[in-house]
Design a protein around this motif. Structure first.
Motif, PDB file in Angstrom:
ATOM      1  N   SER A   1     -10.468  70.277  50.140  1.00 15.37           N
ATOM      2  CA  SER A   1     -10.146  69.059  50.666  1.00 15.37           C
ATOM      3  C   SER A   1      -8.548  69.242  51.241  1.00 15.37           C
ATOM      4  CB  SER A   1     -10.411  68.075  49.536  1.00 15.37           C
ATOM      5  OG  SER A   1     -10.407  66.661  50.027  1.00 15.37           O
TER       6      SER A   1
ATOM      7  N   PRO B 298     -23.962  71.513  59.159  1.00 19.09           N
ATOM      8  CA  PRO B 298     -23.702  70.399  58.473  1.00 19.09           C
ATOM      9  C   PRO B 298     -23.193  70.730  57.082  1.00 19.09           C
ATOM     10  CG  PRO B 298     -25.780  70.435  58.576  1.00 19.09           C
ATOM     11  CD  PRO B 298     -25.278  71.585  59.330  1.00 19.09           C
TER      12      PRO B 298
ATOM     13  N   SER C 163     -22.399  68.828  51.119  1.00 22.22           N
ATOM     14  CA  SER C 163     -21.683  67.743  50.391  1.00 22.22           C
ATOM     15  C   SER C 163     -20.282  67.568  51.049  1.00 22.22           C
ATOM     16  CB  SER C 163     -21.863  67.714  49.005  1.00 22.22           C
ATOM     17  OG  SER C 163     -20.602  68.798  48.635  1.00 22.22           O
ATOM     18  N   GLY C 164     -19.790  66.446  50.812  1.00 23.22           N
ATOM     19  CA  GLY C 164     -18.614  66.117  51.497  1.00 23.22           C
ATOM     20  C   GLY C 164     -18.559  65.576  52.879  1.00 23.22           C
ATOM     21  N   SER C 165     -17.369  65.405  53.324  1.00 21.72           N
ATOM     22  CA  SER C 165     -17.177  64.838  54.818  1.00 21.72           C
ATOM     23  C   SER C 165     -16.063  65.187  55.528  1.00 21.72           C
ATOM     24  CB  SER C 165     -17.291  63.015  54.406  1.00 21.72           C
ATOM     25  OG  SER C 165     -16.285  62.717  53.681  1.00 21.72           O
TER      26      SER C 165
ATOM     27  N   LEU D 183     -13.295  63.735  58.265  1.00 21.24           N
ATOM     28  CA  LEU D 183     -12.887  62.439  58.677  1.00 21.24           C
ATOM     29  C   LEU D 183     -11.941  62.831  59.720  1.00 21.24           C
ATOM     30  CD1 LEU D 183     -11.979  60.642  55.442  1.00 21.24           C
ATOM     31  CD2 LEU D 183     -13.993  59.989  57.049  1.00 21.24           C
TER      32      LEU D 183
ATOM     33  N   ASP E 140     -15.465  58.855  60.042  1.00 25.32           N
ATOM     34  CA  ASP E 140     -16.386  59.721  59.482  1.00 25.32           C
ATOM     35  C   ASP E 140     -17.258  60.701  60.432  1.00 25.32           C
ATOM     36  OD1 ASP E 140     -18.428  59.787  56.415  1.00 25.32           O
ATOM     37  OD2 ASP E 140     -17.684  61.431  58.205  1.00 25.32           O
TER      38      ASP E 140
ATOM     39  N   THR F  26     -18.848  63.338  60.000  1.00 28.65           N
ATOM     40  CA  THR F  26     -19.634  64.424  59.212  1.00 28.65           C
ATOM     41  C   THR F  26     -21.298  64.170  59.822  1.00 28.65           C
ATOM     42  OG1 THR F  26     -18.702  63.316  57.268  1.00 28.65           O
ATOM     43  CG2 THR F  26     -20.211  65.363  57.070  1.00 28.65           C
ATOM     44  N   GLY F  27     -21.891  65.171  60.219  1.00 29.26           N
ATOM     45  CA  GLY F  27     -23.067  65.127  60.713  1.00 29.26           C
ATOM     46  C   GLY F  27     -23.338  65.092  62.362  1.00 29.26           C
TER      47      GLY F  27
END
Lengths: 290, 332, 245
Positions: free
Chosen positions: C13, C44, C47-49, C51, C56, C58-59
């Motif tokens: 992070s 993808p 877990s986690g994201s 930004l 956001d 993610t994905g």
């Protein structure tokens, strides 16, 4: 005939045609697993096998077993020569390019069949005579046993080949990890060749064994091939048990919808299944999606 | 070998001259009718060239779209719809079919699309043969009204020559424009490297569907003109062999440039004449030529011509875009 | 981020402040390219994201990530082989141009005008990296060092807010590496934030405002170049493995 009897009849018919689809699907699967492309020649082997056997036994009067062997050998020879001339790994063809080349091959085969065997649909006598066997209300042509039996025999042979012989294991290694296989000394070239010829032989056997039930005509190769492909995708392209299961399922689905929905668009059912399949589960009914 | 367009304005001009010249030369000759068919094929094959050359996709069943276009146009005009509208409908319907098939399939590997187009072809054939109430089945549909634009009814070979060749010319022109445009360049990028193209912000699936739908629509347009020209259509004209011939025309003519479609169409018309003594062997010969072209001449005859031109003139051709905006190439 | 049981990135992070050059280093296999692939949505995260500008992403799909203004170069240079140098860079402008298929087909004046502007912008990007003599060369005919510069020009044509550079100096000689360093240093002035993966420590130390160090998928340090160079754990991570440095 009662409803149950009728259903049983339809199921038998579905199993019979399904066995043929399964055999064709096995051919697709083998080539795809080992060499990574789809060979549109697969259906043509069925036609060639049937036509050669018919020509040799009906026109030249050779005994049936000889004709059958010659038919399988002939189709395999065609496949072998074709593979050596156009598809050898040296050419480094992409899967799309290889597919296109096999399309050309399919038309060469079709054109040749038309010239050699003529345009009329031809047939073989049943292997065990024309009198069908009755199980209560259900009447089954003896040829159906030959067909289903052939599928069982080939499936068993393939299983033994993959599980017990070195070549078979080598071939599986190729399909799982080409680079790894090469590193271990497996000749990918040879594997590609063997798989191509083997699929031709299997296709020809299917053609010989279905000939007594259906008339064989020079131009059915593509349609048969597509159905076999659908069966292979149904079971998950690249899986041998999947090919068998997919073939049986497709045959049953076709038979049931032809009997209970509409017989006119019987072929369309298979193609619709393909499109729906590719839409939602391209990895096959029980494969991983994609 | 790079496939780029060499001063397209000149080639377009030459094409226009050739169209006019051929008419003046052959006016009244039976060859004019062969050229009308060539124009119609050129329209369809342009679609294939754009699909394969620009985006690397293969359609093995394109005659199905050709057939849908033909039958749509025929049915509508027989029911009294003016031909122009019927053509528009044919284009819309085939384009829609292309989009519908394309959306699920273009997310998968290329060979799935190829085999699915073949499957689509076979379905279409069985529908055309089986849906007798609408298509009149294998015996075909006759008495299709001639083409008409407003009040002018198109009659006679000469009139059809101009109708079809003007449309063909516009299609080639459109193809050339598309090739050099933002979308065309994006499609070429997708053909090289889909992931890198996506990293540039290109919506890969959407564009692939668009070009597939366009190629289907072009086949539908060709089909519509075809129906009114020949006035009798039957399902066997739109089967797997027809698809194969169209693809052969595209590959042989050359998928590296829309002009390849013209060459391909002319070859398709000429080949039966060449193969005439071996008529029974036509399919076999086509198959062999197909294999040879796929293996040894990936950019077709147009590619061969471009290649020799470059070697004769020495050095590089200007890039497609320099040609468009008129900038001269900067240094060596 | 786990691949079928193998944990590639674990609890990594960090924040990249706008207008800075942030570096990412670590021994081979530390998970740097995986991190890039997660950010650009090629894979993808498990877990986690991610930004971006408080949003956001993610994905999202790769092309949407690009459309938001994140551009990247690739470790093994992925140019468009069928096209020229100029054409490659012009494709980079895709996200901020709008001519559709129909306008292209019909050669509508708006599309033509837009393409002229695009071409001018592409030439500017090529000027910036020093390749403007080569606009009509086939992209794949270029020597490797110039291919890297071309990829950079193409990424710049996107008018990115964030530029991810995956080992831009790998395979380059000393002079070429200096040039890349100069180019990178001038990017924040153009409003571009940079996240840079590099094995060439000299280059990294000279351009990065802050550096994150990964080892075995775990962030083991973050700080300025000097702080990192003095960090014991970092030194151990590098000396403990065979490193290229």
């Amino acid at each position: 005939m009662g409803a149950v009897g009728q259903l049983a009849q339809v199921v038998v018919a579905g199993l019979t045609s399904g066995s043929i689809y399964a055999l064709v699907a096995l051919g697709f699967t083998m080539i795809f697993a080992v060499s990574g492309f789809i060979s549109l020649l697969q259906g043509e082997y069925v036609i060639l096998g049937g036509l050669i056997a018919i020509a040799l036994s009906q026109w030249l009067g050779l005994p049936l077993p000889v004709a059958i062997l010659a038919a399988v050998a002939g189709a395999s020879l065609f496949g072998a020569i074709f593979q050596r001339l156009t598809l050898s790994p040296k050419r480094n063809l992409s899967p799309d390019a290889a597919l296109i080349v096999t399309l050309g091959g399919a038309f060469v085969a079709r054109g040749t069949a038309m010239v050699v065997f003529g345009k009329d649909p031809l047939s073989l006598p049943s292997f065990s005579g024309e009198r069908p066997v009755a199980f209560g209300e259900v009447v089954v042509a003896t040829q159906a046993f030959w067909i289903i039996g052939t599928l069982a025999a080939i499936a068993a042979a393939l299983w033994a080949f993959f599980a017990l012989t070195y070549t078979g294991k080598a071939m599986q290694a190729c399909s799982q990890n080409a680079t790894g296989a090469r590193l271990v000394g497996i000749d990918l070239n040879a594997m590609g060749f063997i798989s191509f010829v083997a699929s031709a032989a299997i296709g020809a056997i299917a053609g010989v064994v279905i000939a007594p039930l259906n008339f064989v005509s020079y131009d059915e190769g593509l349609a048969v091939g597509i159905k076999g492909f659908i069966a292979a995708v149904l079971g998950g392209l690249g899986s041998y048990p999947g090919a068998v299961a997919g073939g049986i399922l497709l045959g049953l689905a076709e038979g049931l919808s032809a009997a209970y929905i509409s017989s006119q668009f019987k072929d369309a059912i298979a193609f619709v299944i393909l499109l729906v399949l590719l839409l939602f589960r391209p990895g096959g009914l029980w494969g991983a999606t994609r | 070998m790079k496939a780029r367009l060499d001063r397209p304005q000149i080639l377009l001009g030459l094409l226009a001259l050739a169209i006019i010249g051929a008419f003046l030369l052959l006016h009244g000759n039976y060859l004019i009718s062969a050229l009308v068919l060539a124009a119609i094929y050129a329209i369809v094959i342009t679609g294939l060239v754009l699909l394969t050359g620009l985006n690397g996709q293969y359609s093995l069943g394109h005659a199905a779209f050709f057939g849908i276009g033909a039958y749509t146009s025929a049915l509508l005009t027989i029911a009294g719809v003016p031909p122009l509208l019927a053509s528009a409908a044919a284009i819309a319907i085939t384009g829609a079919f292309g989009a519908i098939i394309g959306v699920p399939l273009l997310r998968l590997r290329g060979y799935y699309l190829a085999v699915a187009t073949l499957a689509f072809q076979l379905i279409m054939l069985s529908v055309l043969n089986g849906w007798r109430q609408v298509t009149l089945g294998p015996s075909g549909m006759a008495n299709i009204p001639p083409y008409a634009i407003g009040r002018w009814v198109v009659r006679g070979e000469s009139a059809y020559y101009w109708l079809t060749w003007i449309v063909a010319f516009l299609c080639i022109w459109g193809g050339v424009n598309l090739w050099r445009s933002r979308i065309g360049q994006a499609l070429l990028a997708i053909k090289s490297d889909e992931a890198a193209a996506a990293a540039m912000g290109i919506n890969v699936s959407a564009l692939k569907v668009q070009i597939f739908a366009l190629s289907a629509a072009l086949a539908g347009l060709g089909g519509s003109l075809y129906a009114h020209y020949v006035t009798f259509i039957s399902p066997e004209r739109f089967g797997p062999i027809a698809s194969f011939e169209l693809l052969l025309g595209a590959l042989l003519g050359g998928v590296g440039t829309p002009f390849g479609a013209i060459l391909g169409a002319l070859l398709l018309i000429a080949l039966p004449e060449v193969v005439a003594p071996l008529r029974d062997y036509k399919v076999m010969v086509y198959g062999i030529v197909f294999i040879l072209v796929s293996l040894y001449l990936p950019l077709g005859i147009a590619g061969l011509i471009q290649g020799t031109y470059v070697r004769l003139c020495g050095g590089r051709r200007p890039g497609a875009l320099a040609a468009q905006t008129g900038k001269t190439e900067a240094g060596a | 981020m786990a691949f079928a049981g193998l944990v590639a990135l674990s609890n990594v992070s960090f924040r990249v402040p706008a207008g800075r050059i942030h570096g990412l280093i670590g021994p081979n296999g530390a998970g740097k390219t995986t991190l890039f692939n997660v950010i650009t949505a090629i894979i993808p995260p498990s877990s986690g994201s991610v930004l971006f500008e408080t949003r956001d992403i993610t994905g999202a799909s790769p092309h949407r990530v690009a459309r938001l203004g994140i551009a990247r170069t690739f470790q093994n240079v992925r140019l468009f082989r069928n096209q020229t140098v100029l054409e490659n860079v012009m494709v980079g402008t895709f996200r901020h141009t709008g001519a559709g298929m129909m306008s292209g087909l019909l050669r509508l004046p708006r599309a033509v005008a837009e393409q002229r502007r695009t071409e001018t912008e592409a030439v500017e990007c090529l000027d910036f990296v020093g390749l403007s003599d080569l606009i009509d060369r086939d992209a794949e005919a270029l020597p490797f060092g110039q291919q890297r510069l071309l990829e950079l020009a193409r990424a710049l044509a996107l008018r990115p807010k964030l530029l991810l550079l995956d080992e831009p100096a790998a395979g380059l000689n000393h002079r070429e590496t200096e040039k890349v360093g100069e180019l990178i240093r001038s990017l924040p002035a153009r409003g571009i934030t940079v996240l840079l993966v590099e094995h060439n420590m000299a280059l990294m130390m000279s351009v990065a405002d802050a550096i994150v160090v990964l080892n075995y998928g775990v962030k083991i340090a973050e700080g300025t170049a000097d702080e990192i160079a003095a960090n014991g754990e970092v030194i151990r991570a590098y000396l403990g493995d065979e490193d290229i440095g």
